[in-house]
Scaffold this motif. Sequence first.
Motif, PDB file in Angstrom:
ATOM      1  N   THR B  42      82.168  -7.999 -27.231  1.00 27.39           N
ATOM      2  CA  THR B  42      81.385  -8.331 -28.430  1.00 27.39           C
ATOM      3  C   THR B  42      81.082  -9.820 -28.469  1.00 27.39           C
ATOM      4  N   VAL B  43      79.872 -10.114 -28.848  1.00 30.66           N
ATOM      5  CA  VAL B  43      79.443 -11.506 -28.999  1.00 30.66           C
ATOM      6  C   VAL B  43      79.233 -11.724 -30.486  1.00 30.66           C
ATOM      7  N   ILE B  44      80.029 -12.621 -31.068  1.00 27.76           N
ATOM      8  CA  ILE B  44      79.843 -12.889 -32.494  1.00 27.76           C
ATOM      9  C   ILE B  44      79.326 -14.312 -32.673  1.00 27.76           C
ATOM     10  N   GLY B  45      78.800 -14.562 -33.827  1.00 29.25           N
ATOM     11  CA  GLY B  45      78.283 -15.905 -34.096  1.00 29.25           C
ATOM     12  C   GLY B  45      77.339 -15.852 -35.270  1.00 29.25           C
ATOM     13  N   GLY B  50      71.755 -17.606 -30.907  1.00 30.70           N
ATOM     14  CA  GLY B  50      71.259 -17.242 -29.567  1.00 30.70           C
ATOM     15  C   GLY B  50      71.788 -15.910 -29.072  1.00 30.70           C
ATOM     16  N   LYS B  51      72.426 -15.135 -29.951  1.00 22.36           N
ATOM     17  CA  LYS B  51      73.046 -13.867 -29.523  1.00 22.36           C
ATOM     18  C   LYS B  51      72.000 -12.868 -29.013  1.00 22.36           C
ATOM     19  N   HIS B 215      86.988  -7.418 -25.579  1.00 26.25           N
ATOM     20  CA  HIS B 215      86.905  -8.872 -25.481  1.00 26.25           C
ATOM     21  C   HIS B 215      85.884  -9.360 -26.492  1.00 26.25           C
ATOM     22  N   THR B 216      86.091 -10.568 -26.981  1.00 27.85           N
ATOM     23  CA  THR B 216      85.140 -11.131 -27.941  1.00 27.85           C
ATOM     24  C   THR B 216      84.871 -12.582 -27.580  1.00 27.85           C
ATOM     25  N   CYS B 217      83.620 -12.994 -27.756  1.00 30.09           N
ATOM     26  CA  CYS B 217      83.337 -14.423 -27.608  1.00 30.09           C
ATOM     27  C   CYS B 217      82.564 -14.896 -28.831  1.00 30.09           C
ATOM     28  N   LEU B 218      82.722 -16.184 -29.128  1.00 28.18           N
ATOM     29  CA  LEU B 218      82.015 -16.778 -30.271  1.00 28.18           C
ATOM     30  C   LEU B 218      80.925 -17.697 -29.726  1.00 28.18           C
ATOM     31  N   LEU B 219      79.714 -17.449 -30.187  1.00 31.63           N
ATOM     32  CA  LEU B 219      78.565 -18.245 -29.759  1.00 31.63           C
ATOM     33  C   LEU B 219      78.065 -19.029 -30.974  1.00 31.63           C
ATOM     34  N   VAL B 220      78.051 -20.339 -30.854  1.00 32.09           N
ATOM     35  CA  VAL B 220      77.545 -21.173 -31.960  1.00 32.09           C
ATOM     36  C   VAL B 220      76.545 -22.165 -31.371  1.00 32.09           C
ATOM     37  N   ASN B 221      75.365 -22.227 -31.974  1.00 38.31           N
ATOM     38  CA  ASN B 221      74.297 -23.130 -31.499  1.00 38.31           C
ATOM     39  C   ASN B 221      74.047 -23.001 -29.992  1.00 38.31           C
ATOM     40  N   GLY B 222      74.088 -21.782 -29.484  1.00 32.34           N
ATOM     41  CA  GLY B 222      73.762 -21.541 -28.082  1.00 32.34           C
ATOM     42  C   GLY B 222      74.891 -21.842 -27.110  1.00 32.34           C
ATOM     43  N   THR B 223      76.059 -22.211 -27.618  1.00 31.81           N
ATOM     44  CA  THR B 223      77.180 -22.545 -26.735  1.00 31.81           C
ATOM     45  C   THR B 223      78.349 -21.610 -27.026  1.00 31.81           C
TER      46      THR B 223
END
Lengths: 260, 250
Positions: B42-45, B50-51, B215-223
């Motif tokens: 999962t991609v959170i942000g 930019g998700k 698994h999870t990642c946090l995306l903020v401002n494209g990073t």
Amino acid sequence: MELIEQISLVDLLLAASFIVILTGLSFLERLRLEKDFLIGAARAFAQLYIVGGILVYLFATRHPGIIVLFLIVMLAVATHTAVARQTKRVRNIYPIIWFSLIAGSGITMFMLTEVIMRWKPWYRPEYLIPIAGMIIGNCMNGAALAAERLTADIRSNRQLIEAKLALGASSFQASRTFIIRSIRASLIPSINSMMVVGIVQLPGMMTGLIIANQSPVMAVRYQLVIIYAIAFSVGITSMLVVYQSYRQFFTRAHQLIDDL
Amino acid sequence: MKVVVDHISKTKQLRIEGTDHRESLNVLRDVNFSVEPGEIFTVIGPSGSGKSTLLRLINRLEQPSSGRILYDGTDITAIDVLMLRNKISLVGQTPIVLDGSVEDNLRYPLSLRKTPLPASFRSTATTHVERVGLTAAFLPRYSHQLSEGEKQRLCIARALMNEPDVLLLDEPTATLDPTTANRLLLTVKALNNALRLTIIMVTHQMEHAKLVGHHTCLLVNGTIVEQNRTEEFFAHPQSAVTRSFINGEV
């Protein structure tokens, strides 16, 4: 063949009184169309006299090179007009419409001059110029309608197209519905005119031949040839425009471009 | 199949309406992660991080400005793009159904192929609608008359008709009420279990990532700020930004 009834300059001035009366009525009724009526009438006068002068020259010279050059000028003006009518222009729209008009009207004119009418020589200006004018004019409208509709549809259906692309559709498959709609839209005027021709009003060419003392039967035949030829040429032109235009919205990797 | 996102960056040229002026926007900056076969990543942000662009790059609806994406070890640009989109299917945020019945929608991905419709089409269609929590009774229904939740399920079933290895879900619950959203997430989990389907799901709701993500990642401002196993990610966030996001401060 008998000469048709002549129109003197005095007669023409009398006809202009239609516009003068209309302008007066516009003033009285505060339609604010006086300027438009006068400019419109003056432009019609100037344009038709200039074209008349050119036709006198073309009929006199009968030089195929000069006649073809005149046709090229007609095609260039038609291309420019069709492009100018686009509210949002597709990439490469000039070459696309230019090529499509040449191909659509060219194939039709070739069929008319070489197979159907068989004028001798093929460049007889009194036949070729007015008929080419009708064909090119209608192709111009068809090309403009088709390109405008396709652009509007693709711009407003971005999500639907991308949903199809994401499922594995090619750019052609994803835009097929809009390709079909655009071609249909461009052909509707030609189909409508075939449906009502002769019922609502007599078409221009037929009227002209009848006034020029040709038999109505011959006038009908000429008109039918023209109507069929126009429908064909518009169909070919708009298909060529649409099939080249839709590609301009996509990359080679079947991605819709960002900047539609 | 394993998906590797390798140093991906994406810059977009944004048009300023009414002018010829364009503005550059770095949507993604040096994004790296890998998704193992059969897992839900999962991609959170927050919105605008930019998700969605990330998923569009994996499905090749867009081209990255730099970096590469590997599918089963192969750069996706080396794979025929139409084939790739069969193998990596994207279901968008707004459920887009096609005109016609539910069955027509399910037939669409197969109709794109040059081969005739397989004789097993109906049974496959029934299996997939049931997998996403609908029933065979839905097949003749007019697709535009379905509820938003049913449309989203139909979109997932339609993507499954291609028998993808990887399913990309872009905020699949965005248009749904909380109960319907939870049901859909359970469906996503069930699909992952039943088909060993690799799923990359984008969401701005942490609860949804917690519920389904391995698994999870946090995306903020494209990073990418942080990535970890989902339990670890939420239980012991390493970055101050992640802690702020979890506390609802980003």
